[in-house]
Scaffold this motif. Structure first.
Motif, PDB file in Angstrom:
ATOM      1  N   LEU A  46      -1.173  -2.724   4.479  1.00 57.23           N
ATOM      2  CA  LEU A  46      -1.764  -1.392   4.348  1.00 57.23           C
ATOM      3  C   LEU A  46      -2.591  -1.301   3.069  1.00 57.23           C
ATOM      4  CD1 LEU A  46       1.208   0.976   5.359  1.00 57.23           C
ATOM      5  CD2 LEU A  46      -0.765   0.319   6.759  1.00 57.23           C
ATOM      6  N   THR A  47      -3.709  -0.647   3.160  1.00 55.78           N
ATOM      7  CA  THR A  47      -4.558  -0.450   1.990  1.00 55.78           C
ATOM      8  C   THR A  47      -4.086   0.791   1.236  1.00 55.78           C
ATOM      9  OG1 THR A  47      -6.111   0.974   3.181  1.00 55.78           O
ATOM     10  CG2 THR A  47      -6.520  -1.404   3.268  1.00 55.78           C
ATOM     11  N   GLY A  48      -4.569   0.941   0.026  1.00 58.98           N
ATOM     12  CA  GLY A  48      -4.217   2.130  -0.745  1.00 58.98           C
ATOM     13  C   GLY A  48      -4.645   3.396  -0.027  1.00 58.98           C
ATOM     14  N   ALA A  49      -5.793   3.325   0.632  1.00 59.44           N
ATOM     15  CA  ALA A  49      -6.298   4.497   1.360  1.00 59.44           C
ATOM     16  C   ALA A  49      -5.386   4.848   2.531  1.00 59.44           C
ATOM     17  CB  ALA A  49      -7.705   4.213   1.871  1.00 59.44           C
ATOM     18  N   GLN A  50      -4.865   3.812   3.205  1.00 55.96           N
ATOM     19  CA  GLN A  50      -3.951   4.064   4.319  1.00 55.96           C
ATOM     20  C   GLN A  50      -2.644   4.672   3.830  1.00 55.96           C
ATOM     21  OE1 GLN A  50      -4.113  -0.022   5.792  1.00 55.96           O
ATOM     22  NE2 GLN A  50      -5.022   0.648   7.728  1.00 55.96           N
ATOM     23  N   VAL A  51      -2.133   4.164   2.698  1.00 49.52           N
ATOM     24  CA  VAL A  51      -0.904   4.728   2.124  1.00 49.52           C
ATOM     25  C   VAL A  51      -1.141   6.181   1.731  1.00 49.52           C
ATOM     26  CG1 VAL A  51       0.705   4.626   0.171  1.00 49.52           C
ATOM     27  CG2 VAL A  51      -0.016   2.507   1.325  1.00 49.52           C
ATOM     28  N   GLY A  52      -2.295   6.435   1.170  1.00 48.80           N
ATOM     29  CA  GLY A  52      -2.620   7.799   0.755  1.00 48.80           C
ATOM     30  C   GLY A  52      -2.751   8.761   1.909  1.00 48.80           C
ATOM     31  N   ALA A  53      -3.027   8.231   3.108  1.00 47.66           N
ATOM     32  CA  ALA A  53      -3.195   9.085   4.290  1.00 47.66           C
ATOM     33  C   ALA A  53      -1.877   9.429   4.960  1.00 47.66           C
ATOM     34  CB  ALA A  53      -4.106   8.387   5.287  1.00 47.66           C
ATOM     35  N   LEU A  54      -0.794   8.765   4.536  1.00 46.96           N
ATOM     36  CA  LEU A  54       0.510   9.034   5.153  1.00 46.96           C
ATOM     37  C   LEU A  54       0.925  10.487   4.922  1.00 46.96           C
ATOM     38  CD1 LEU A  54       2.491   5.814   4.061  1.00 46.96           C
ATOM     39  CD2 LEU A  54       1.490   6.299   6.313  1.00 46.96           C
ATOM     40  N   THR A  55       1.500  11.086   5.943  1.00 49.78           N
ATOM     41  CA  THR A  55       1.985  12.465   5.821  1.00 49.78           C
ATOM     42  C   THR A  55       3.382  12.469   5.201  1.00 49.78           C
ATOM     43  OG1 THR A  55       3.052  12.440   7.993  1.00 49.78           O
ATOM     44  CG2 THR A  55       0.724  13.073   7.923  1.00 49.78           C
ATOM     45  N   ASP A  56       3.837  13.634   4.812  1.00 50.64           N
ATOM     46  CA  ASP A  56       5.185  13.749   4.254  1.00 50.64           C
ATOM     47  C   ASP A  56       6.219  13.214   5.242  1.00 50.64           C
ATOM     48  OD1 ASP A  56       4.074  14.895   2.040  1.00 50.64           O
ATOM     49  OD2 ASP A  56       5.113  16.825   2.214  1.00 50.64           O
ATOM     50  N   ALA A  57       6.042  13.537   6.516  1.00 50.92           N
ATOM     51  CA  ALA A  57       6.997  13.101   7.547  1.00 50.92           C
ATOM     52  C   ALA A  57       6.983  11.587   7.691  1.00 50.92           C
ATOM     53  CB  ALA A  57       6.670  13.765   8.881  1.00 50.92           C
ATOM     54  N   GLN A  58       5.800  10.989   7.586  1.00 52.22           N
ATOM     55  CA  GLN A  58       5.702   9.530   7.683  1.00 52.22           C
ATOM     56  C   GLN A  58       6.340   8.847   6.469  1.00 52.22           C
ATOM     57  OE1 GLN A  58       1.394   9.396   8.127  1.00 52.22           O
ATOM     58  NE2 GLN A  58       1.546   8.789  10.277  1.00 52.22           N
ATOM     59  N   VAL A  59       6.107   9.404   5.290  1.00 52.17           N
ATOM     60  CA  VAL A  59       6.704   8.840   4.074  1.00 52.17           C
ATOM     61  C   VAL A  59       8.223   8.905   4.169  1.00 52.17           C
ATOM     62  CG1 VAL A  59       7.029   9.170   1.588  1.00 52.17           C
ATOM     63  CG2 VAL A  59       4.725   9.366   2.597  1.00 52.17           C
ATOM     64  N   ALA A  60       8.718  10.026   4.661  1.00 51.01           N
ATOM     65  CA  ALA A  60      10.167  10.211   4.786  1.00 51.01           C
ATOM     66  C   ALA A  60      10.771   9.242   5.797  1.00 51.01           C
ATOM     67  CB  ALA A  60      10.470  11.649   5.185  1.00 51.01           C
ATOM     68  N   ALA A  61       9.954   8.775   6.740  1.00 51.11           N
ATOM     69  CA  ALA A  61      10.461   7.871   7.780  1.00 51.11           C
ATOM     70  C   ALA A  61      10.596   6.443   7.290  1.00 51.11           C
ATOM     71  CB  ALA A  61       9.521   7.917   8.983  1.00 51.11           C
ATOM     72  N   LEU A  62       9.989   6.131   6.155  1.00 54.66           N
ATOM     73  CA  LEU A  62      10.079   4.770   5.621  1.00 54.66           C
ATOM     74  C   LEU A  62      11.437   4.544   4.964  1.00 54.66           C
ATOM     75  CD1 LEU A  62       6.535   4.440   3.931  1.00 54.66           C
ATOM     76  CD2 LEU A  62       7.298   3.356   6.056  1.00 54.66           C
TER      77      LEU A  62
END
Length: 338
Positions: A261-277
Motif C-alpha cells: 500500500l502506498t502512503g496515499a492508499q493508507v491515507g484514504a482508509l476510513t475509520d472503519a477500515q483502520v479499526a478492522a486492521l
C-alpha cells in the motif's frame, strides 16, 4: 439440362470445366438433389463470385466434406443469408477457412453456429473479426474456444467479455486476465470477479488492476481470492477505490499486500477500515506507510495498534497532524514504552 444430370454424371465435372458452371445451374443441380455429386476439386474450382450468388438453400445442400473443400477466397463472397442457411455442424465443417467470411456473414452467425466453430479455427480470426463479435456471440463461446485464444485476442473481444459464460470465464488463464483492458475489467460484474480463482486473480497487473472497483474487490475478498492479487496490482488500485471497499476487505489483505500500500492508499482508509486492521497488520506497515495516516483516520487507531506500531519501530512515521488527532483516551491507554 444440368438438373437432369445424375450424381454419377455430375461427378464428371472437373476443375477444368466446373469453373464455367453458373449460379443458376448450381441451384438447379441442388434442387434436383445432385449437387452432392460434385467432387471437391470441381467445387473448389467454382469462382468465388459465382458461389456468392447461389441460393442459400444450394449452399446448405453441400456435404460437410464439400464445405470443407471451399477455399477462404470463396467464403469471402458468402452472404449473411447463405450463412443463415447452414447448420452448426456445417459451420464446423468450414474449418479454419471460416476466417475468410466477410464481416456481414460473420455478424450473421447465431450462438449455436459460433459455439460450433472449432477452437483452432476460431484462433485464426483476426483481432478485428473477434472485436466485431456481438455480446450474444461472445456469450456463446465455450471454455475450449477461449483456451485457444491468445491474450491479445482476448483483449480484442472488447467489453463484450462481460457476456462470457461462467464456464468460459473460468477458462481464462493468468496471461489472458493480464491482457484485459481497463474497460474490460470494468465490464465484469462483481459476481464474475468473485468466481475467479487465486491463480486467475494473480493475472491482474499494475496496468489493469487500477480498473477494479470497490464492489469487485469486496466480492473477491468474500470469495476468498483477494490474496491472489500481486503486490504490484494492489499498489495500482486508486486510493479512492481503496477507501471505498468494505472494512472486511481491508482486513483480508495479506502482510505482503499491506506492505504494498502506498502512503496515499493508507491515507484514504476510513475509520472503519483502520479499526478492522489487526495490531499485527498495523505493525507490518513501514515508516513511509505510517506517514500516510492523516488527521481524518488516525483518530481510529487503537492503543493496541499503536503499541504494535511502536514495537515494530514505525510509530515515528506518524505525522504530527496524525498524532494530534489520536483521542486522549487512546493515548492514555497505550503502553508506557509506546
Amino acid at each position: 439440362q444440368v438438373a437432369s444430370l445424375s450424381d454419377a454424371q455430375v461427378a464428371g465435372f472437373t476443375a477444368s470445366n466446373a469453373d464455367a458452371l453458373t449460379a443458376a445451374q448450381l441451384d438447379a443441380m441442388a434442387t434436383a438433389g445432385h449437387l452432392d455429386g460434385l467432387t471437391d476439386a470441381a467445387l473448389a474450382a467454382i469462382p468465388a463470385a459465382t458461389l456468392g450468388t447461389v441460393a442459400p438453400a444450394t449452399l446448405a445442400t453441400l456435404s460437410d466434406t464439400q464445405l470443407g473443400a471451399l477455399t477462404a477466397a470463396q467464403l469471402a463472397n458468402v452472404t449473411a443469408a447463405q450463412i443463415d442457411a447452414l447448420t452448426a455442424a456445417q459451420i464446423t465443417a468450414l474449418g479454419a477457412d471460416v476466417a475468410g467470411l466477410p464481416a456481414a456473414a460473420m455478424a450473421s452467425l447465431d450462438a449455436a453456429q459460433v459455439a460450433a466453430i472449432a477452437p483452432a479455427s476460431l484462433a485464426t480470426l483476426s483481432n478485428a473479426q473477434l472485436g466485431a463479435l456481438t455480446g450474444a456471440q461472445v456469450g456463446a463461446l465455450t471454455a475450449t474456444q477461449i483456451d485457444a485464444l491468445t491474450p491479445a485476442q482476448i483483449a480484442a473481444l472488447g467489453t463484450d467479455i462481460g457476456s462470457l459464460s461462467n464456464a468460459a470465464l473460468a477458462s481464462l488463464d493468468a496471461a489472458q486476465i493480464g491482457a484485459l483492458t481497463d474497460a474490460q475489467v470494468a465490464a465484469l460484474t462483481p459476481a464474475q470477479v468473485a468466481s475467479l480463482t487465486d491463480a486467475q486473480v494473480a493475472g491482474f497487473t499494475a496496468t489493469n488492476a487500477d480498473a477494479l472497483t470497490a464492489a469487485q474487490l469486496d466480492a473477491m475478498a468474500t470469495a476468498g481470492h483477494l490474496d491472489g492479487l500481486t503486490v504490484a496490482a494492489v499498489a495500482a488500485i486508486p486510493a479512492a477505490t481503496v477507501g471505498a471497499v468494505a472494512p472486511a476487505t481491508v482486513a483480508a489483505l495479506t502482510g505482503a499486500q499491506l506492505g504494498a500500500l502506498t502512503g496515499a492508499q493508507v491515507g484514504a482508509l476510513t475509520d472503519a477500515q483502520v479499526a478492522a486492521l489487526s495490531p499485527a497488520q498495523v505493525a507490518s506497515l513501514s515508516d513511509a506507510q505510517v506517514a500516510g495516516f492523516t488527521a481524518s483516520n488516525a483518530d481510529a487507531l487503537t492503543a493496541a495498534q499503536l503499541d504494535a506500531m511502536a514495537t515494530a519501530g514505525h510509530i515515528d512515521g506518524l505525522t504530527d497532524a496524525a498524532v494530534a488527532a489520536i483521542p486522549a483516551a487512546t493515548v492514555g491507554a497505550v503502553a508506557p514504552a509506546t
